[in-house]
Each structure stands twice: as C-alpha cells, then as structure tokens.
Design an enzyme around this catalytic site. Structure first.
Site, PDB file in Angstrom:
ATOM      1  N   VAL A  31     -12.851 -27.826  -5.972  1.00  0.00           N
ATOM      2  CA  VAL A  31     -12.440 -27.794  -7.388  1.00  0.00           C
ATOM      3  C   VAL A  31     -12.986 -29.005  -8.148  1.00  0.00           C
ATOM      4  O   VAL A  31     -13.118 -28.971  -9.366  1.00  0.00           O
ATOM      5  CB  VAL A  31     -10.893 -27.743  -7.477  1.00  0.00           C
ATOM      6  CG1 VAL A  31     -10.403 -27.793  -8.906  1.00  0.00           C
ATOM      7  CG2 VAL A  31     -10.364 -26.467  -6.827  1.00  0.00           C
ATOM      8  N   LYS A 100       1.025  -5.995  -5.646  1.00  0.00           N
ATOM      9  CA  LYS A 100       0.311  -4.761  -6.035  1.00  0.00           C
ATOM     10  C   LYS A 100       1.144  -3.861  -6.928  1.00  0.00           C
ATOM     11  O   LYS A 100       0.615  -3.175  -7.801  1.00  0.00           O
ATOM     12  CB  LYS A 100      -0.187  -3.983  -4.816  1.00  0.00           C
ATOM     13  CG  LYS A 100       0.857  -3.679  -3.785  1.00  0.00           C
ATOM     14  CD  LYS A 100       0.529  -4.345  -2.477  1.00  0.00           C
ATOM     15  CE  LYS A 100       1.752  -4.284  -1.585  1.00  0.00           C
ATOM     16  NZ  LYS A 100       1.672  -5.092  -0.429  1.00  0.00           N
ATOM     17  N   VAL A 127      -5.035  -5.969  -3.214  1.00  0.00           N
ATOM     18  CA  VAL A 127      -5.667  -4.846  -2.499  1.00  0.00           C
ATOM     19  C   VAL A 127      -6.408  -5.399  -1.290  1.00  0.00           C
ATOM     20  O   VAL A 127      -7.204  -6.334  -1.412  1.00  0.00           O
ATOM     21  CB  VAL A 127      -6.688  -4.104  -3.387  1.00  0.00           C
ATOM     22  CG1 VAL A 127      -7.357  -2.978  -2.606  1.00  0.00           C
ATOM     23  CG2 VAL A 127      -6.032  -3.575  -4.646  1.00  0.00           C
ATOM     24  N   ILE A 131      -9.288  -9.155   2.380  1.00  0.00           N
ATOM     25  CA  ILE A 131     -10.648  -8.612   2.193  1.00  0.00           C
ATOM     26  C   ILE A 131     -11.096  -8.849   0.753  1.00  0.00           C
ATOM     27  O   ILE A 131     -10.419  -8.426  -0.177  1.00  0.00           O
ATOM     28  CB  ILE A 131     -10.684  -7.085   2.452  1.00  0.00           C
ATOM     29  CG1 ILE A 131     -10.101  -6.741   3.813  1.00  0.00           C
ATOM     30  CG2 ILE A 131     -12.098  -6.544   2.308  1.00  0.00           C
ATOM     31  CD1 ILE A 131      -9.890  -5.237   4.029  1.00  0.00           C
ATOM     32  N   GLY A 182       6.334  -6.127  13.875  1.00  0.00           N
ATOM     33  CA  GLY A 182       6.431  -6.794  12.578  1.00  0.00           C
ATOM     34  C   GLY A 182       5.431  -6.282  11.551  1.00  0.00           C
ATOM     35  O   GLY A 182       5.288  -6.865  10.476  1.00  0.00           O
ATOM     36  N   GLU A 185       7.870  -2.690   7.639  1.00  0.00           N
ATOM     37  CA  GLU A 185       9.158  -3.225   7.195  1.00  0.00           C
ATOM     38  C   GLU A 185      10.283  -2.442   7.890  1.00  0.00           C
ATOM     39  O   GLU A 185      10.067  -1.331   8.374  1.00  0.00           O
ATOM     40  CB  GLU A 185       9.307  -3.010   5.685  1.00  0.00           C
ATOM     41  CG  GLU A 185       8.178  -3.572   4.855  1.00  0.00           C
ATOM     42  CD  GLU A 185       8.173  -5.096   4.839  1.00  0.00           C
ATOM     43  OE1 GLU A 185       9.250  -5.690   4.921  1.00  0.00           O
ATOM     44  OE2 GLU A 185       7.078  -5.666   4.787  1.00  0.00           O
ATOM     45  N   ASP A 196       2.551   2.471  -1.141  1.00  0.00           N
ATOM     46  CA  ASP A 196       1.786   1.221  -1.102  1.00  0.00           C
ATOM     47  C   ASP A 196       0.287   1.515  -1.308  1.00  0.00           C
ATOM     48  O   ASP A 196      -0.379   0.874  -2.129  1.00  0.00           O
ATOM     49  CB  ASP A 196       2.029   0.537   0.250  1.00  0.00           C
ATOM     50  CG  ASP A 196       1.232  -0.730   0.422  1.00  0.00           C
ATOM     51  OD1 ASP A 196       1.608  -1.743  -0.186  1.00  0.00           O
ATOM     52  OD2 ASP A 196       0.220  -0.708   1.145  1.00  0.00           O
ATOM     53  N   LYS A 200      -2.435   0.572  -4.504  1.00  0.00           N
ATOM     54  CA  LYS A 200      -3.739  -0.074  -4.282  1.00  0.00           C
ATOM     55  C   LYS A 200      -4.881   0.768  -4.841  1.00  0.00           C
ATOM     56  O   LYS A 200      -5.829   0.228  -5.419  1.00  0.00           O
ATOM     57  CB  LYS A 200      -3.927  -0.348  -2.787  1.00  0.00           C
ATOM     58  CG  LYS A 200      -2.971  -1.439  -2.287  1.00  0.00           C
ATOM     59  CD  LYS A 200      -2.929  -1.508  -0.772  1.00  0.00           C
ATOM     60  CE  LYS A 200      -1.990  -2.595  -0.290  1.00  0.00           C
ATOM     61  NZ  LYS A 200      -1.708  -2.489   1.148  1.00  0.00           N
ATOM     62  N   GLY A 298      -0.721  -9.436   6.253  1.00  0.00           N
ATOM     63  CA  GLY A 298      -0.430 -10.593   7.104  1.00  0.00           C
ATOM     64  C   GLY A 298      -0.419 -11.875   6.294  1.00  0.00           C
ATOM     65  O   GLY A 298      -1.015 -11.966   5.223  1.00  0.00           O
TER      66      GLY A 298
HETATM   67  N1  HSE Z   1       2.746  -3.017   4.079  1.00  0.00           N
HETATM   68  C1  HSE Z   1       1.384  -3.277   3.707  1.00  0.00           C
HETATM   69  C2  HSE Z   1       0.464  -2.689   4.785  1.00  0.00           C
HETATM   70  C3  HSE Z   1       1.192  -4.750   3.538  1.00  0.00           C
HETATM   71  O1  HSE Z   1       0.944  -2.320   5.855  1.00  0.00           O
HETATM   72  O2  HSE Z   1      -0.738  -2.599   4.560  1.00  0.00           O
HETATM   73  C4  HSE Z   1       0.010  -5.141   2.724  1.00  0.00           C
HETATM   74  O3  HSE Z   1       0.016  -4.630   1.435  1.00  0.00           O
END
Ligand code: HSE
Length: 409
Positions: A31, A100, A127, A131, A182, A185, A196, A200, A298
């Site tokens: 920066v 998102k 998104v 990546i 993990g 959810e 989800d 995206k 993650g």
């Molecule tokens: N629950 C989402 C997934 C997390 O499994 O891709 C990332 O948006």
C-alpha cells in the site's frame, strides 16, 4: 496511516483480522502506507486475543470516526449488514464485503451510493471465496462481451455430490459427513436448496451483463432429491451430477439464469471439480472459455479475497474501481425455461416397452436405458427450448412419475 474497521468476528472476520494484524509489513509494502485495524465490531466478548482491546459493540463508533476510511463487512445477512454498509457508504467510507446475500439483493443500490460518494464498494470474496473471478471478469476480460457464465458455486453441495458419486454415499449420509467436517452449516438449507449458489450467480450475472439480476428471478433448485440411482444412470450415460449455476445472454440482450442439479459431461472441465472446490467458467466472445478454480469457502481463502479488496481500496482511496452494474429499467431476465437446454429424463412407467415405442415416435431415434427391474426408462433429449421439451414429454403415456434434470456437454 489508513484506518480500517472490521464488522463481524466470525470465521471470515477473524481471518481478515489475523491477516491484517499479523502481516503489517507485507501489507504496508504493497500500500506504501500503514494499514491499521482500529476497531472490530462484534456483540460477543473476545477477551483472550492479542487484539482484544480493538473490540467494540457500538456501530456508531465506526460511523462517527472520521479516521476510518475503509470498513470490512463480514457479518452476513441482509438486515444489520445492509443498514451499516449503507450508512458507511453514505458517510464516505469505502466498504469491502464477503456478504453474497447483501450484494445479490442490494448490490445495485449500494453500488450507486458508492458511485455518488466517490468511494469503493468491493466484494471479490462474495463469489468463489478465495478465487479471483469478479475483477478478472471485468478487468482482464473487459475486451469481451460476456455471453455465458457457468459455475460450481457451492462447496458444501459439491462435497456431498462428490461423496455420492465416488463413495456411493446417500444424500443424507454425505450431508452428515459434510456437517461433521464443518463444511455445511448445522442448518444447511441455503447450501442444499441452492440459495447460496443462486446469490452467487446473481452477482456474476449482474457484473458480467451489467444489470442487476435478483435472486427471485433465478429458477433455483437444490440437490435434496438427487438420488444414488440418478448418479448411477448419469454415470452410465457418461456424466456426473453437479449443482450448476448458469447465466446466459440471449440474442435480444436479455439474460436467463438458473441453479439446478445438472448432468455434466465427463469431457467438460467442470466435471472434474470435486470436493469443496468451486470453479467458474466464463465465455467471452473474443477469448472463448476461461475457467477459474480454487477454494470457494473457508476462513483464510475467503479472508484472502477480502484483504485483497482492502489493499486495493487502500491503494485507490481517491479512485473508483469499475465494479458496477445498474438496476434495469426494463425487464432484463427471461424465464430460463425459454432457453435452450438438453434434458435428462427418468420415467417410471407401468409399461416400459410401450413407453420406449412412444419415445421413438416423439423424439426420433434416441438411445435410452430400459430398466425393467425398476420399471424405469432413462434417456437424454437433444438440445431444444426447455418448455418445448417439457410439452413433448406430456405426450408420453403410461407414466407413473417423471423427473428431469438439465444436461451440459
Ligand atoms: N456455504 C458456502 C459453500 C460457503 O459451501 O460454498 C461459501 O459461500
């Protein structure tokens, strides 16, 4: 010194705090100024962290501090997050978010406020987690007209489908494993029902095609009714089943968008994207197909993208990044069933022989799998408008149940 506030200290928020606080020199070198985390907003107590003294519980401290130039929003949801982000932008602070839902639902409005206030609203992490895809699409591919975006956009469902395909686990077994590891959810609804991935594809389509595509305009279907029998039939036909988000530009300038479990040909690069990985294929009229692949979720992969935005913001405090789209003034999204697709059709029938004869009459000389033991016939159609294909299927007789899935080659 550039002061930053982080709103939210969950999985992603703690990753953002740790990267910014643990690597001050790395960031300052880029920066050409020090980037200081001044506040972390969270209602919970975090007493035993080396940076516990930074926690606050009152959003107004951030809003009213003129030293805060960049705010990171990693709280999630669309209620408080929306109010706080809007207030920060209106107060002339740049915002970076991984949220998102917020971008998919309120993106056009927040982008306009950021534009009016000459600050940045960046959301690379929303998104594909870590990546890089949004900036490459609008900067590196800017010479192109984007015509199609296709992606595996949800890590949890990709993990579940991979376990069904490779290890013969049922949907519920694979989901339980994803929860134990993990990935999913405790309440996995947004993942397994496709919400989800829908958010995206909305963000990708809005950015790629320049006008806001809203979640309710996307035909969305999750993976809850994909069975091991579907996986097996797909395999015999040379395909794997993936949850695919897709958006396409039509000849009249409108777009279609959908999220659905889809048979992906083994010759398509997306078929090799396994486990929790994500991949996004973008088609440009000049470049052809470009694929972006990596960890879509993650703590640190997502925090990596958020901190990338913070650094970008800090380097361009006086310049606007060109991540934007508008609210469409006219209808922009066409029902995706009016688009061309190929379908996988699985029919339970009381008479497989008669059904197969009828199939040939309606669809011509197609090949099919006839499973007499289960009274089932499975086949792939040719490419046609989905509504036309569905009409043709209505003409079949002796059907006890029928299900269709999209197919991409
Ligand atoms: N629950 C989402 C997934 C997390 O499994 O891709 C990332 O948006």
């Amino acid at each position: 010194m550039i002061n930053v506030a982080i709103m939210g200290h969950g999985v992603v928020g703690s990753g953002v705090a740790e990267i910014l606080i643990n690597h001050p020199k790395r960031i300052a070198d880029k920066v050409k100024d020090e980037v200081n985390v001044k506040y972390i907003l969270d209602l919970r107590d975090f007493d035993n962290l080396p940076y516990s003294h930074k926690f606050i519980k009152d959003f107004n401290v951030i809003l009213n501090d003129p030293d805060i130039q960049i705010v990171v929003e990693v709280m999630g949801g669309c209620t408080f997050a929306y109010d706080y982000v809007k207030a920060c932008l209106l107060a002339g602070k740049s915002v970076c978010t991984s949220n998102k839902e917020l971008v998919a639902v309120k993106g056009a409005e927040l982008i306009k406020i950021a534009n009016d206030k000459n600050v940045n609203f960046l959301f690379e992490a929303s998104v594909g987690g870590g990546i890089p895809v949004l900036r490459p699409m609008v900067q590196c591919l800017t010479a192109n007209e984007i015509t199609e975006i296709t992606g595996i956009l949800n890590g949890t469902t990709n993990y579940i489908l991979t376990k069904m395909i490779n290890d013969n686990q049922s949907f519920s077994e694979a989901l339980a494993n994803a929860q134990a590891l993990g990935y999913a959810e405790k309440d996995p609804t947004a993942d397994v029902e496709g919400f989800d991935a829908c958010r995206k594809i909305c963000i990708l389509a809005s950015l790629g095609f320049g006008k806001h595509v809203y979640p309710e305009q996307v035909a969305t279907k999750g993976i809850t009714d994909v069975t091991l029998e579907d996986v097996e039939y797909a395999s015999r036909l040379g395909y794997v089943i993936k949850l695919i988000g897709k958006a396409r530009k039509l000849d009249n300038g409108n777009v279609t968008a959908s999220v659905s479990p889809t048979l992906v040909s083994r010759s398509n690069m997306l078929s090799g994207v396994s486990d929790v990985f994500n991949a996004i294929m973008i088609r440009g009229d000049e470049v052809g197909d470009v694929m972006f692949y990596g960890r879509g979720a993650g703590k640190f992969p997502t925090a990596s993208a958020v901190v990338g935005d913070v650094i970008d913001c800090a380097k361009h405090l006086k310049a606007r990044k060109y991540l934007f789209w508008e609210d469409p003034s006219e209808p922009f999204v066409t029902d995706s069933s009016k688009d061309i697709t190929k379908l996988y059709v699985r029919v339970k029938t009381n008479n497989t022989k008669a059904l197969c004869e009828k199939l040939v009459e309606i669809f011509g000389n197609i090949s099919y799998i006839k499973n007499d033991a289960e009274n089932e016939v499975v086949f792939l159609t040719e490419n046609d408008i989905e509504q036309v294909l569905l009409c043709k299927l209505e003409a079949l007789h002796g059907i006890e149940s029928i299900r269709t899935l999209h197919v991409i080659d």
